[in-house]
Design a protein around this motif. Sequence first.
Motif, mmCIF file in Angstrom:
data_model
loop_
_atom_site.group_PDB
_atom_site.id
_atom_site.type_symbol
_atom_site.label_atom_id
_atom_site.label_comp_id
_atom_site.label_asym_id
_atom_site.label_seq_id
_atom_site.Cartn_x
_atom_site.Cartn_y
_atom_site.Cartn_z
ATOM 1 N N ASN A 1 0.854 -1.188 0.000
ATOM 2 C CA ASN A 1 0.000 0.000 0.000
ATOM 3 C C ASN A 1 0.898 1.249 0.000
ATOM 4 O O ASN A 1 1.727 1.424 0.900
ATOM 5 C CB ASN A 1 -0.899 -0.023 1.253
ATOM 6 N N HIS A 2 0.719 2.088 -0.999
ATOM 7 C CA HIS A 2 1.526 3.295 -1.159
ATOM 8 C C HIS A 2 1.494 4.173 0.106
ATOM 9 O O HIS A 2 2.509 4.748 0.510
ATOM 10 C CB HIS A 2 0.966 4.066 -2.361
ATOM 11 N N MET A 3 0.322 4.263 0.750
ATOM 12 C CA MET A 3 0.190 5.129 1.925
ATOM 13 C C MET A 3 0.915 4.554 3.142
ATOM 14 O O MET A 3 1.362 5.308 4.003
ATOM 15 C CB MET A 3 -1.283 5.399 2.234
ATOM 16 N N GLY B 1 3.705 3.103 2.770
ATOM 17 C CA GLY B 1 5.059 3.551 2.435
ATOM 18 C C GLY B 1 5.319 4.957 2.955
ATOM 19 O O GLY B 1 6.311 5.202 3.651
ATOM 20 N N HIS B 2 4.405 5.907 2.654
ATOM 21 C CA HIS B 2 4.598 7.284 3.142
ATOM 22 C C HIS B 2 4.599 7.314 4.672
ATOM 23 O O HIS B 2 5.395 8.015 5.290
ATOM 24 C CB HIS B 2 3.471 8.192 2.639
ATOM 25 N N ALA B 3 3.684 6.552 5.287
ATOM 26 C CA ALA B 3 3.550 6.591 6.751
ATOM 27 C C ALA B 3 4.822 6.099 7.450
ATOM 28 O O ALA B 3 5.205 6.625 8.490
ATOM 29 C CB ALA B 3 2.349 5.752 7.187
ATOM 30 N N VAL C 1 1.257 14.074 4.256
ATOM 31 C CA VAL C 1 0.773 15.252 3.526
ATOM 32 C C VAL C 1 1.382 15.236 2.133
ATOM 33 O O VAL C 1 2.570 15.473 1.960
ATOM 34 C CB VAL C 1 1.170 16.561 4.260
ATOM 35 N N SER C 2 0.541 14.930 1.133
ATOM 36 C CA SER C 2 1.084 14.832 -0.228
ATOM 37 C C SER C 2 0.138 15.511 -1.211
ATOM 38 O O SER C 2 -0.778 16.233 -0.818
ATOM 39 C CB SER C 2 1.272 13.356 -0.598
ATOM 40 N N GLY C 3 0.377 15.260 -2.497
ATOM 41 C CA GLY C 3 -0.484 15.839 -3.520
ATOM 42 C C GLY C 3 -1.789 15.079 -3.664
ATOM 43 O O GLY C 3 -2.754 15.581 -4.237
ATOM 44 N N SER D 1 8.767 12.534 -1.181
ATOM 45 C CA SER D 1 7.841 12.357 -2.311
ATOM 46 C C SER D 1 7.829 10.887 -2.735
ATOM 47 O O SER D 1 8.488 10.044 -2.129
ATOM 48 C CB SER D 1 8.234 13.286 -3.451
ATOM 49 N N ASP D 2 7.041 10.581 -3.764
ATOM 50 C CA ASP D 2 6.868 9.187 -4.162
ATOM 51 C C ASP D 2 8.217 8.552 -4.522
ATOM 52 O O ASP D 2 8.976 9.110 -5.316
ATOM 53 C CB ASP D 2 5.929 9.117 -5.372
ATOM 54 N N ASN D 3 8.483 7.395 -3.953
ATOM 55 C CA ASN D 3 9.770 6.734 -4.207
ATOM 56 C C ASN D 3 9.672 5.240 -3.942
ATOM 57 O O ASN D 3 8.798 4.778 -3.194
ATOM 58 C CB ASN D 3 10.860 7.373 -3.324
HETATM 59 ZN ZN ZN Z 1 2.480 9.513 -2.676
#
Ligand code: ZN
Length: 364
Positions: A119-121, A123-125, A157-159, A330-332
Amino acid sequence: MSKLSSKPLVPLILGLDTSCDDTSAAVVRGQTILSNVVASQTQLHKPYGGVFPTVAKQAHQANVQPTIALALRRAKVTWADITAIAVTVGPGLAPALEVGVSTAKQLALTHHKPVIGVNHMAGHALSGLLRQQHRADNDPQLVFPPQVQWPVLAVTVSGGHTEFVLIKNFTEFQIMGKTVDDAAGECLDKVGRMLNLGYPAGPVIEEFALLGDSKRFAFPLPMTTVTSFNMSFSGLKTAARNLLAELTKEKPLTQQDIYDFAASFQRRVFDHITYKLHRLLSEQQVNQPISEVWLGGGVAANTALRQALRTTLKPFGLRLVVPLNTRVCSDNGAMIALVGGILWQQGRQSDIATLERQPRLALS
Ligand code: ZN
Ligand code: KG4
Protein backbone atom coordinates in the motif's frame (compact mmCIF):
# COMPACT_ATOMS: atom_id res chain seq x y z
CA MET A 1 19.72 -26.57 7.44
CA SER A 2 16.00 -25.84 7.69
CA LYS A 3 14.33 -23.59 5.17
CA LEU A 4 13.60 -21.03 7.90
CA SER A 5 17.19 -20.68 9.08
CA SER A 6 18.39 -20.07 5.51
CA LYS A 7 16.16 -16.99 5.37
CA PRO A 8 18.31 -13.81 5.45
CA LEU A 9 17.74 -11.85 8.68
CA VAL A 10 17.57 -8.60 6.80
CA PRO A 11 15.96 -8.96 3.37
CA LEU A 12 17.26 -7.15 0.29
CA ILE A 13 14.19 -5.79 -1.48
CA LEU A 14 13.71 -4.24 -4.90
CA GLY A 15 10.89 -1.70 -4.47
CA LEU A 16 8.87 -0.35 -7.37
CA ASP A 17 6.41 2.57 -7.37
CA THR A 18 4.46 3.79 -10.40
CA SER A 19 1.39 5.07 -8.55
CA CYS A 20 1.30 8.58 -10.02
CA ASP A 21 3.77 10.59 -12.08
CA ASP A 22 7.14 9.26 -10.90
CA THR A 23 8.67 5.98 -11.98
CA SER A 24 10.77 4.82 -9.08
CA ALA A 25 12.85 1.76 -8.30
CA ALA A 26 14.99 1.26 -5.21
CA VAL A 27 17.08 -1.37 -3.50
CA VAL A 28 16.72 -1.42 0.28
CA ARG A 29 18.25 -3.75 2.85
CA GLY A 30 15.95 -3.60 5.86
CA GLN A 31 15.77 0.13 6.61
CA THR A 32 18.88 1.00 4.64
CA ILE A 33 18.65 2.56 1.21
CA LEU A 34 21.25 1.21 -1.22
CA SER A 35 19.72 3.05 -4.19
CA ASN A 36 16.56 5.07 -4.81
CA VAL A 37 16.13 6.09 -8.44
CA VAL A 38 13.27 8.36 -9.50
CA ALA A 39 12.46 9.13 -13.15
CA SER A 40 10.29 12.21 -12.77
CA GLN A 41 7.56 13.08 -15.27
CA THR A 42 7.06 16.61 -13.95
CA GLN A 43 8.13 18.26 -17.20
CA LEU A 44 5.73 16.08 -19.23
CA HIS A 45 2.72 17.04 -17.09
CA LYS A 46 3.56 20.74 -16.73
CA PRO A 47 1.40 21.82 -19.72
CA TYR A 48 -1.64 20.12 -18.14
CA GLY A 49 -1.11 21.71 -14.69
CA GLY A 50 -1.64 18.26 -13.15
CA VAL A 51 -1.03 14.58 -13.87
CA PHE A 52 -2.52 13.28 -17.13
CA PRO A 53 -3.06 9.50 -16.62
CA THR A 54 -2.46 8.23 -20.17
CA VAL A 55 0.69 10.33 -20.51
CA ALA A 56 1.83 8.96 -17.14
CA LYS A 57 1.27 5.38 -18.28
CA GLN A 58 3.29 5.82 -21.47
CA ALA A 59 6.16 7.43 -19.58
CA HIS A 60 6.13 4.65 -16.93
CA GLN A 61 6.30 2.06 -19.72
CA ALA A 62 9.27 3.80 -21.28
CA ASN A 63 11.10 4.40 -17.98
CA VAL A 64 10.39 1.39 -15.81
CA GLN A 65 13.04 -1.06 -17.07
CA PRO A 66 15.91 1.49 -17.26
CA THR A 67 14.97 2.76 -13.79
CA ILE A 68 15.13 -0.75 -12.32
CA ALA A 69 18.44 -1.49 -14.09
CA LEU A 70 19.92 1.74 -12.71
CA ALA A 71 18.66 0.98 -9.17
CA LEU A 72 20.37 -2.43 -9.24
CA ARG A 73 23.57 -0.96 -10.68
CA ARG A 74 23.73 1.90 -8.14
CA ALA A 75 23.14 -0.54 -5.29
CA LYS A 76 25.92 -2.75 -6.73
CA VAL A 77 23.72 -5.85 -6.55
CA THR A 78 22.53 -8.42 -9.05
CA TRP A 79 19.22 -10.27 -9.32
CA ALA A 80 20.78 -13.18 -7.46
CA ASP A 81 21.15 -10.95 -4.36
CA ILE A 82 17.53 -9.77 -4.32
CA THR A 83 15.28 -11.47 -1.75
CA ALA A 84 11.92 -10.26 -3.11
CA ILE A 85 10.23 -7.63 -5.27
CA ALA A 86 7.85 -5.16 -3.60
CA VAL A 87 5.45 -3.15 -5.72
CA THR A 88 2.80 -0.50 -5.08
CA VAL A 89 -0.65 -1.94 -5.80
CA GLY A 90 -2.59 1.18 -4.73
CA PRO A 91 -3.92 3.70 -4.11
CA GLY A 92 -3.06 5.59 -7.28
CA LEU A 93 -3.90 6.12 -10.92
CA ALA A 94 -5.08 2.82 -12.43
CA PRO A 95 -3.14 3.03 -15.73
CA ALA A 96 0.03 4.06 -13.88
CA LEU A 97 -0.25 1.33 -11.21
CA GLU A 98 -0.80 -1.24 -13.94
CA VAL A 99 2.70 -0.69 -15.33
CA GLY A 100 4.42 -1.33 -11.98
CA VAL A 101 2.32 -4.35 -11.05
CA SER A 102 2.69 -6.08 -14.42
CA THR A 103 6.42 -5.34 -14.51
CA ALA A 104 6.92 -6.72 -10.98
CA LYS A 105 5.01 -9.90 -11.82
CA GLN A 106 6.97 -10.46 -15.00
CA LEU A 107 10.31 -9.88 -13.21
CA ALA A 108 9.28 -12.18 -10.35
CA LEU A 109 8.60 -14.98 -12.83
CA THR A 110 11.77 -14.37 -14.82
CA HIS A 111 14.07 -14.22 -11.80
CA HIS A 112 12.17 -16.67 -9.55
CA LYS A 113 11.55 -14.14 -6.78
CA PRO A 114 8.61 -13.67 -4.42
CA VAL A 115 6.47 -10.60 -5.09
CA ILE A 116 4.86 -8.45 -2.38
CA GLY A 117 2.00 -6.00 -3.02
CA VAL A 118 2.38 -2.81 -0.95
CA ASN A 119 0.00 0.00 0.00
CA HIS A 120 1.53 3.30 -1.16
CA MET A 121 0.19 5.13 1.92
CA ALA A 122 1.85 2.62 4.26
CA GLY A 123 5.06 3.55 2.44
CA HIS A 124 4.60 7.28 3.14
CA ALA A 125 3.55 6.59 6.75
CA LEU A 126 6.68 4.52 7.50
CA SER A 127 9.11 6.47 5.30
CA GLY A 128 10.72 8.18 8.32
CA LEU A 129 12.36 4.84 9.17
CA LEU A 130 14.51 4.82 6.03
CA ARG A 131 18.16 5.68 6.49
CA GLN A 132 21.40 5.86 4.57
CA GLN A 133 23.88 3.07 4.24
CA HIS A 134 26.57 2.64 6.86
CA ARG A 135 28.95 -0.19 7.63
CA ALA A 136 27.03 -1.63 10.55
CA ASP A 137 24.30 -2.63 8.12
CA ASN A 138 26.41 -5.65 7.23
CA ASP A 139 25.97 -6.89 10.78
CA PRO A 140 23.95 -10.12 10.49
CA GLN A 141 22.44 -9.46 13.92
CA LEU A 142 20.87 -6.19 12.85
CA VAL A 143 17.29 -6.04 14.12
CA PHE A 144 14.73 -5.71 11.38
CA PRO A 145 12.05 -4.52 11.58
CA PRO A 146 13.30 -2.08 14.22
CA GLN A 147 11.80 -1.96 17.69
CA VAL A 148 9.18 0.77 17.98
CA GLN A 149 7.16 1.92 20.95
CA TRP A 150 3.62 1.65 19.56
CA PRO A 151 1.38 3.38 18.79
CA VAL A 152 2.90 6.08 16.60
CA LEU A 153 1.03 8.77 14.68
CA ALA A 154 1.87 9.34 11.01
CA VAL A 155 1.05 12.69 9.44
CA THR A 156 1.04 12.14 5.70
CA VAL A 157 0.77 15.25 3.53
CA SER A 158 1.08 14.83 -0.23
CA GLY A 159 -0.48 15.84 -3.52
CA GLY A 160 -3.03 13.03 -3.27
CA HIS A 161 -3.55 12.58 0.49
CA THR A 162 -3.58 14.44 3.78
CA GLU A 163 -4.19 12.19 6.75
CA PHE A 164 -3.48 11.37 10.38
CA VAL A 165 -2.79 7.66 10.71
CA LEU A 166 -2.53 5.83 14.02
CA ILE A 167 0.06 3.09 13.48
CA LYS A 168 -0.62 0.32 16.00
CA ASN A 169 2.10 -1.96 14.65
CA PHE A 170 3.82 -2.38 11.30
CA THR A 171 0.72 -3.67 9.57
CA GLU A 172 -2.20 -2.23 11.58
CA PHE A 173 -3.27 1.27 10.65
CA GLN A 174 -6.23 3.39 11.70
CA ILE A 175 -7.12 6.60 9.87
CA MET A 176 -7.88 9.15 12.61
CA GLY A 177 -8.61 12.03 10.26
CA LYS A 178 -8.19 12.91 6.60
CA THR A 179 -9.11 15.50 4.04
CA VAL A 180 -12.67 15.26 2.84
CA ASP A 181 -11.84 16.96 -0.48
CA ASP A 182 -8.51 18.24 -1.88
CA ALA A 183 -5.18 17.17 -0.43
CA ALA A 184 -2.96 19.92 1.03
CA GLY A 185 -0.36 19.56 -1.76
CA GLU A 186 -3.07 19.62 -4.41
CA CYS A 187 -4.50 22.78 -2.84
CA LEU A 188 -1.08 24.49 -2.83
CA ASP A 189 -0.60 23.43 -6.47
CA LYS A 190 -4.01 24.81 -7.53
CA VAL A 191 -3.56 28.15 -5.79
CA GLY A 192 -0.01 28.31 -7.17
CA ARG A 193 -1.50 27.86 -10.61
CA MET A 194 -3.79 30.84 -10.02
CA LEU A 195 -0.61 32.82 -9.23
CA ASN A 196 1.14 31.44 -12.37
CA LEU A 197 3.80 29.68 -10.33
CA GLY A 198 3.99 26.60 -12.58
CA TYR A 199 3.54 22.95 -11.62
CA PRO A 200 4.01 21.60 -9.02
CA ALA A 201 3.70 24.90 -7.16
CA GLY A 202 4.21 23.64 -3.58
CA PRO A 203 8.01 24.15 -3.54
CA VAL A 204 7.68 27.60 -5.22
CA ILE A 205 5.10 28.68 -2.64
CA GLU A 206 7.54 27.64 0.08
CA GLU A 207 10.31 29.81 -1.46
CA PHE A 208 8.01 32.79 -2.05
CA ALA A 209 6.56 32.52 1.45
CA LEU A 210 10.03 33.17 2.87
CA LEU A 211 9.96 36.60 1.19
CA GLY A 212 6.38 37.50 2.16
CA ASP A 213 4.27 38.68 5.08
CA SER A 214 2.14 35.76 6.26
CA LYS A 215 -0.20 38.08 8.17
CA ARG A 216 -1.09 40.38 5.29
CA PHE A 217 -4.02 38.41 3.84
CA ALA A 218 -6.65 36.69 5.97
CA PHE A 219 -8.01 33.26 5.04
CA PRO A 220 -10.62 31.35 7.03
CA LEU A 221 -9.57 28.50 9.30
CA PRO A 222 -11.69 25.56 8.05
CA MET A 223 -13.77 23.10 10.08
CA THR A 224 -13.17 24.54 13.55
CA THR A 225 -16.73 23.69 14.64
CA VAL A 226 -16.48 20.09 13.39
CA THR A 227 -15.33 17.80 16.18
CA SER A 228 -13.79 15.13 13.90
CA PHE A 229 -10.10 15.32 12.97
CA ASN A 230 -10.97 15.48 9.28
CA MET A 231 -9.70 18.35 7.18
CA SER A 232 -10.96 20.30 4.16
CA PHE A 233 -8.90 22.42 1.81
CA SER A 234 -11.36 23.26 -0.98
CA GLY A 235 -12.91 26.21 0.93
CA LEU A 236 -9.44 27.72 1.35
CA LYS A 237 -8.88 27.33 -2.38
CA THR A 238 -12.17 29.11 -3.14
CA ALA A 239 -11.30 31.88 -0.67
CA ALA A 240 -7.97 32.30 -2.48
CA ARG A 241 -9.69 32.50 -5.86
CA ASN A 242 -12.17 35.12 -4.62
CA LEU A 243 -9.49 37.21 -2.94
CA LEU A 244 -7.33 37.14 -6.08
CA ALA A 245 -10.28 38.27 -8.22
CA GLU A 246 -10.86 41.13 -5.79
CA LEU A 247 -7.21 42.15 -5.64
CA THR A 248 -6.68 42.12 -9.41
CA LYS A 249 -9.89 44.00 -10.28
CA GLU A 250 -8.09 47.27 -10.84
CA LYS A 251 -4.41 46.44 -11.21
CA PRO A 252 -2.19 43.35 -11.44
CA LEU A 253 -0.42 42.01 -8.37
CA THR A 254 3.08 43.25 -7.63
CA GLN A 255 5.81 40.70 -6.93
CA GLN A 256 5.60 41.59 -3.22
CA ASP A 257 1.81 41.00 -3.32
CA ILE A 258 2.51 37.50 -4.69
CA TYR A 259 5.07 36.80 -1.96
CA ASP A 260 2.62 37.99 0.71
CA PHE A 261 -0.21 35.96 -0.82
CA ALA A 262 1.95 32.81 -0.90
CA ALA A 263 3.07 33.34 2.71
CA SER A 264 -0.46 34.02 4.01
CA PHE A 265 -2.03 31.14 2.13
CA GLN A 266 0.65 28.58 3.01
CA ARG A 267 0.42 29.59 6.66
CA ARG A 268 -3.35 28.99 6.70
CA VAL A 269 -3.02 25.57 5.03
CA PHE A 270 -0.52 24.53 7.70
CA ASP A 271 -2.58 26.21 10.49
CA HIS A 272 -5.46 23.97 9.47
CA ILE A 273 -3.34 20.81 9.73
CA THR A 274 -1.79 21.79 13.08
CA TYR A 275 -5.13 22.92 14.54
CA LYS A 276 -6.63 19.48 13.84
CA LEU A 277 -3.47 17.72 14.98
CA HIS A 278 -3.53 19.61 18.28
CA ARG A 279 -7.11 18.55 18.89
CA LEU A 280 -6.32 14.97 17.99
CA LEU A 281 -3.33 14.83 20.34
CA SER A 282 -5.27 16.46 23.18
CA GLU A 283 -7.57 13.43 23.12
CA GLN A 284 -5.08 10.79 22.04
CA GLN A 285 -2.48 11.50 24.71
CA VAL A 286 -5.09 11.01 27.42
CA ASN A 287 -6.58 7.79 26.03
CA GLN A 288 -3.86 5.88 24.19
CA PRO A 289 -0.64 7.95 24.12
CA ILE A 290 1.51 7.85 21.04
CA SER A 291 5.32 7.86 21.35
CA GLU A 292 6.32 9.81 18.23
CA VAL A 293 4.95 11.57 15.15
CA TRP A 294 6.25 10.44 11.75
CA LEU A 295 5.91 12.92 8.88
CA GLY A 296 5.70 11.75 5.26
CA GLY A 297 4.56 12.76 1.76
CA GLY A 298 5.77 15.36 -0.74
CA VAL A 299 4.74 18.36 1.39
CA ALA A 300 6.85 16.95 4.25
CA ALA A 301 9.81 18.57 2.47
CA ASN A 302 8.42 21.98 3.50
CA THR A 303 10.45 23.58 6.32
CA ALA A 304 7.58 25.81 7.46
CA LEU A 305 5.32 22.76 7.85
CA ARG A 306 7.98 20.97 9.89
CA GLN A 307 8.40 24.03 12.10
CA ALA A 308 4.63 24.40 12.61
CA LEU A 309 4.36 20.71 13.51
CA ARG A 310 7.27 20.89 15.96
CA THR A 311 5.63 23.87 17.68
CA THR A 312 2.39 21.88 17.95
CA LEU A 313 4.14 18.79 19.34
CA LYS A 314 6.24 20.64 21.93
CA PRO A 315 3.59 20.90 24.70
CA PHE A 316 2.95 17.17 24.31
CA GLY A 317 6.66 16.35 24.62
CA LEU A 318 6.57 14.55 21.27
CA ARG A 319 9.34 14.26 18.70
CA LEU A 320 8.79 14.79 14.96
CA VAL A 321 10.52 12.18 12.80
CA VAL A 322 11.06 13.46 9.25
CA PRO A 323 12.15 11.56 6.14
CA LEU A 324 15.86 11.37 5.40
CA ASN A 325 15.75 13.67 2.37
CA THR A 326 13.28 15.22 -0.11
CA ARG A 327 13.40 12.14 -2.37
CA VAL A 328 12.14 10.02 0.51
CA CYS A 329 9.34 12.57 1.18
CA SER A 330 7.84 12.36 -2.31
CA ASP A 331 6.87 9.19 -4.16
CA ASN A 332 9.77 6.73 -4.21
CA GLY A 333 10.55 3.04 -4.44
CA ALA A 334 12.56 2.92 -1.20
CA MET A 335 9.50 3.38 1.03
CA ILE A 336 7.78 0.57 -0.89
CA ALA A 337 10.81 -1.69 -0.46
CA LEU A 338 10.88 -0.91 3.29
CA VAL A 339 7.24 -1.97 3.73
CA GLY A 340 7.83 -4.95 1.42
CA GLY A 341 10.70 -6.09 3.65
CA ILE A 342 8.51 -5.90 6.77
CA LEU A 343 5.73 -7.88 5.07
CA TRP A 344 8.24 -10.43 3.80
CA GLN A 345 9.60 -10.90 7.34
CA GLN A 346 6.03 -11.61 8.42
CA GLY A 347 5.66 -14.19 5.65
CA ARG A 348 3.09 -12.06 3.86
CA GLN A 349 4.19 -12.37 0.26
CA SER A 350 1.51 -12.04 -2.42
CA ASP A 351 0.16 -14.65 -4.77
CA ILE A 352 1.57 -13.76 -8.16
CA ALA A 353 -1.45 -15.20 -9.99
CA THR A 354 -3.95 -12.94 -8.20
CA LEU A 355 -1.86 -9.83 -7.51
CA GLU A 356 -3.43 -6.85 -9.21
CA ARG A 357 -3.59 -3.05 -9.03
CA GLN A 358 -6.05 -1.62 -6.49
CA PRO A 359 -6.45 2.08 -7.38
CA ARG A 360 -8.77 2.76 -4.41
CA LEU A 361 -6.94 0.66 -1.84
CA ALA A 362 -7.56 1.91 1.71
CA LEU A 363 -5.07 1.85 4.56
CA SER A 364 -7.31 0.65 7.35
ZN1 ZN B 1 2.48 9.51 -2.68
O1 KG4 C 1 4.12 12.65 -2.30
P1 KG4 C 1 4.14 13.36 -3.61
O2 KG4 C 1 5.43 13.40 -4.37
O3 KG4 C 1 3.10 12.78 -4.59
C1 KG4 C 1 1.85 12.36 -4.20
O4 KG4 C 1 1.71 11.19 -3.77
O5 KG4 C 1 0.96 13.22 -4.27
O6 KG4 C 1 3.64 14.85 -3.31
C2 KG4 C 1 3.60 15.82 -4.31
C3 KG4 C 1 3.08 17.11 -3.69
C4 KG4 C 1 2.79 18.20 -4.70
O7 KG4 C 1 1.51 18.73 -4.44
C5 KG4 C 1 3.88 19.23 -4.44
O8 KG4 C 1 3.48 20.56 -4.73
C6 KG4 C 1 4.09 19.04 -2.97
O9 KG4 C 1 4.03 17.65 -2.77
N1 KG4 C 1 5.41 19.55 -2.50
C7 KG4 C 1 5.55 20.60 -1.67
C8 KG4 C 1 6.93 20.77 -1.49
N2 KG4 C 1 7.59 19.81 -2.21
C9 KG4 C 1 6.63 19.07 -2.83
N3 KG4 C 1 4.65 21.38 -1.08
C10 KG4 C 1 5.10 22.36 -0.28
N4 KG4 C 1 6.41 22.60 -0.06
C11 KG4 C 1 7.35 21.83 -0.63
N5 KG4 C 1 8.65 22.08 -0.41
